[in-house]
Design a protein around this motif. Structure first.
Motif, PDB file in Angstrom:
ATOM      1  N   GLN A  12      63.959  12.866  55.754  1.00  0.00           N
ATOM      2  CA  GLN A  12      63.456  13.927  54.881  1.00  0.00           C
ATOM      3  C   GLN A  12      64.259  15.189  55.176  1.00  0.00           C
ATOM      4  OE1 GLN A  12      62.526  15.604  52.416  1.00  0.00           O
ATOM      5  NE2 GLN A  12      60.305  15.233  52.337  1.00  0.00           N
ATOM      6  N   GLY A  13      64.804  15.797  54.129  1.00  0.00           N
ATOM      7  CA  GLY A  13      65.682  16.933  54.340  1.00  0.00           C
ATOM      8  C   GLY A  13      65.038  18.285  54.136  1.00  0.00           C
ATOM      9  N   GLU A  14      63.802  18.328  53.622  1.00  0.00           N
ATOM     10  CA  GLU A  14      63.213  19.590  53.200  1.00  0.00           C
ATOM     11  C   GLU A  14      61.803  19.761  53.754  1.00  0.00           C
ATOM     12  OE1 GLU A  14      65.282  19.054  48.762  1.00  0.00           O
ATOM     13  OE2 GLU A  14      63.101  19.146  48.971  1.00  0.00           O
ATOM     14  N   GLY A  15      61.365  21.015  53.787  1.00  0.00           N
ATOM     15  CA  GLY A  15      59.969  21.312  54.041  1.00  0.00           C
ATOM     16  C   GLY A  15      59.481  21.032  55.440  1.00  0.00           C
ATOM     17  N   PHE A  47      66.645  23.203  35.953  1.00  0.00           N
ATOM     18  CA  PHE A  47      67.571  23.239  37.081  1.00  0.00           C
ATOM     19  C   PHE A  47      67.522  21.984  37.948  1.00  0.00           C
ATOM     20  CE2 PHE A  47      63.626  25.451  38.207  1.00  0.00           C
ATOM     21  CZ  PHE A  47      63.224  24.732  39.317  1.00  0.00           C
ATOM     22  N   CYS A  48      66.886  20.939  37.492  1.00  0.00           N
ATOM     23  CA  CYS A  48      66.763  19.718  38.285  1.00  0.00           C
ATOM     24  C   CYS A  48      68.155  19.181  38.648  1.00  0.00           C
ATOM     25  CB  CYS A  48      65.984  18.665  37.513  1.00  0.00           C
ATOM     26  SG  CYS A  48      65.726  17.126  38.436  1.00  0.00           S
ATOM     27  N   ASP A  49      68.319  18.783  39.905  1.00  0.00           N
ATOM     28  CA  ASP A  49      69.603  18.253  40.368  1.00  0.00           C
ATOM     29  C   ASP A  49      69.534  16.765  40.682  1.00  0.00           C
ATOM     30  OD1 ASP A  49      68.005  18.373  42.595  1.00  0.00           O
ATOM     31  OD2 ASP A  49      69.419  19.478  43.856  1.00  0.00           O
ATOM     32  N   ASP A 175      69.210  25.372  43.711  1.00  0.00           N
ATOM     33  CA  ASP A 175      70.537  24.800  43.567  1.00  0.00           C
ATOM     34  C   ASP A 175      70.962  25.022  42.122  1.00  0.00           C
ATOM     35  OD1 ASP A 175      72.804  23.253  43.251  1.00  0.00           O
ATOM     36  OD2 ASP A 175      72.002  21.507  44.292  1.00  0.00           O
ATOM     37  N   GLN A 176      71.936  25.890  41.910  1.00  0.00           N
ATOM     38  CA  GLN A 176      72.339  26.258  40.562  1.00  0.00           C
ATOM     39  C   GLN A 176      73.527  25.455  40.040  1.00  0.00           C
ATOM     40  OE1 GLN A 176      71.570  30.725  39.748  1.00  0.00           O
ATOM     41  NE2 GLN A 176      72.509  30.667  41.769  1.00  0.00           N
ATOM     42  N   SER A 177      73.924  24.429  40.776  1.00  0.00           N
ATOM     43  CA  SER A 177      75.135  23.690  40.423  1.00  0.00           C
ATOM     44  C   SER A 177      75.040  23.007  39.060  1.00  0.00           C
ATOM     45  CB  SER A 177      75.445  22.654  41.503  1.00  0.00           C
ATOM     46  OG  SER A 177      74.380  21.724  41.656  1.00  0.00           O
ATOM     47  N   ALA A 178      73.817  22.707  38.605  1.00  0.00           N
ATOM     48  CA  ALA A 178      73.658  22.025  37.321  1.00  0.00           C
ATOM     49  C   ALA A 178      73.565  22.988  36.142  1.00  0.00           C
ATOM     50  CB  ALA A 178      72.412  21.136  37.362  1.00  0.00           C
ATOM     51  N   LEU A 179      73.507  24.293  36.423  1.00  0.00           N
ATOM     52  CA  LEU A 179      73.344  25.267  35.353  1.00  0.00           C
ATOM     53  C   LEU A 179      74.696  25.709  34.797  1.00  0.00           C
ATOM     54  CD1 LEU A 179      70.568  27.590  36.853  1.00  0.00           C
ATOM     55  CD2 LEU A 179      70.288  25.824  35.112  1.00  0.00           C
ATOM     56  N   PRO A 180      74.744  26.093  33.517  1.00  0.00           N
ATOM     57  CA  PRO A 180      75.986  26.652  32.962  1.00  0.00           C
ATOM     58  C   PRO A 180      76.310  27.975  33.631  1.00  0.00           C
ATOM     59  CG  PRO A 180      74.159  26.853  31.406  1.00  0.00           C
ATOM     60  CD  PRO A 180      73.671  25.983  32.514  1.00  0.00           C
ATOM     61  N   SER A 181      77.575  28.371  33.604  1.00  0.00           N
ATOM     62  CA  SER A 181      78.031  29.540  34.347  1.00  0.00           C
ATOM     63  C   SER A 181      77.304  30.818  33.941  1.00  0.00           C
ATOM     64  CB  SER A 181      79.547  29.717  34.170  1.00  0.00           C
ATOM     65  OG  SER A 181      79.870  29.855  32.793  1.00  0.00           O
ATOM     66  N   HIS A 210      69.587  17.698  53.990  1.00  0.00           N
ATOM     67  CA  HIS A 210      70.252  16.429  53.700  1.00  0.00           C
ATOM     68  C   HIS A 210      71.573  16.664  52.963  1.00  0.00           C
ATOM     69  CE1 HIS A 210      67.604  17.514  50.400  1.00  0.00           C
ATOM     70  NE2 HIS A 210      68.279  16.751  49.585  1.00  0.00           N
ATOM     71  N   LYS A 211      71.632  17.702  52.132  1.00  0.00           N
ATOM     72  CA  LYS A 211      72.890  18.029  51.462  1.00  0.00           C
ATOM     73  C   LYS A 211      73.897  18.597  52.455  1.00  0.00           C
ATOM     74  CE  LYS A 211      71.018  18.791  46.828  1.00  0.00           C
ATOM     75  NZ  LYS A 211      70.908  19.711  45.680  1.00  0.00           N
ATOM     76  N   MET A 212      73.409  19.383  53.407  1.00  0.00           N
ATOM     77  CA  MET A 212      74.312  19.923  54.438  1.00  0.00           C
ATOM     78  C   MET A 212      74.901  18.804  55.303  1.00  0.00           C
ATOM     79  SD  MET A 212      71.973  23.117  55.700  1.00  0.00           S
ATOM     80  CE  MET A 212      71.337  24.325  54.553  1.00  0.00           C
ATOM     81  N   LEU A 213      74.090  17.770  55.545  1.00  0.00           N
ATOM     82  CA  LEU A 213      74.521  16.656  56.386  1.00  0.00           C
ATOM     83  C   LEU A 213      75.289  15.595  55.607  1.00  0.00           C
ATOM     84  CD1 LEU A 213      71.237  16.209  58.471  1.00  0.00           C
ATOM     85  CD2 LEU A 213      73.398  17.171  59.272  1.00  0.00           C
TER      86      LEU A 213
END
Length: 216
Positions: A12-15, A47-49, A175-181, A210-213
């Motif tokens: 588990q990576g969060e919380g 913003f779901c990734d 995490d804004q990676s899925a959003l348009p610029s 988990h993303k960092m790892l």
């Protein structure tokens, strides 16, 4: 029939349970977004990734019974290892998680957790309830063990949830990676989240470790 996008054993990576070994079962489907990129900007949650469309992920599939699904999932837990912990997630797991599946998981000695957007009622028997609100609407699930709010969301200020009956309150940088610029915040969300937590100590910082790892 239960439709599973993917299932895997990881940390588990969060919380509150960050770092805990867990079996993840990701259900297909969500009530806030179809999962189709062409419909993202019109969805209630934009913003779901996470990919929760179809049943083609690792260990995914369709299962006619709760017993069949849990038999499949249990093969992913280390053989002979105790402290079984399963997290039902999605998409929105409350669309499929039911009494039969909870009973089947309990029969195999699992502690059961759910990560839900809180807009659907939950069956009884869940040991750890994590609610992550995504829409500006009253929560159906307004108490539990952990409230984890993606931050910042203009229409969902943390103070609107501070009075609810949760044991833990977390803010997680969006995490804004899925959003348009043109939708990206001028100031990075991690800095904004850190500042808010320091000013409002009821809230704790949750990072996606988990993303960092580089793990699932």
């Amino acid at each position: 029939m239960y439709k599973i996008k993917e299932a895997f054993y990881s940390l588990q990576g969060e919380g509150a349970h960050a770092g805990r070994p867990a079996l993840f079962c990701r259900f297909t489907g969500c009530n806030l977004w179809s999962g189709k990129e062409s419909q993202r900007m019109e969805a209630q949650c934009q913003f779901c990734d996470t990919d929760f469309v179809g049943t083609d992920g690792q260990n995914g599939g369709r299962f006619n019974t709760a017993a069949a699904l849990m038999s499949h999932l249990d093969t992913l837990w280390p053989e002979g290892a105790a402290h079984k912990y399963i997290i039902f997630t999605g998409g929105e797991p409350a669309l499929q998680l039911d009494d039969a599946l909870i009973a089947a998981a309990k029969a195999l000695q699992y502690t059961i957790a759910i990560e839900t957007n809180g807009t659907r009622p939950l069956p009884s028997g869940i040991d750890w309830i994590c609610v992550s609100p995504k829409v500006a609407a009253p929560l159906v699930v307004n108490e539990g063990h952990e409230l984890k709010l993606v931050f910042p969301q203009e229409h969902l200020p943390p103070e609107s949830f501070s009075h609810l009956s949760f044991d833990n309150f977390f803010l997680q940088p969006m995490d804004q990676s899925a959003l348009p610029s043109d939708r990206i915040a001028l100031e990075d969300t991690q800095t904004q989240t850190l500042r808010y937590c320091l000013q409002n100590p009821q809230w704790r910082l949750s990072l996606q470790t988990h993303k960092m790892l580089g793990i699932d």
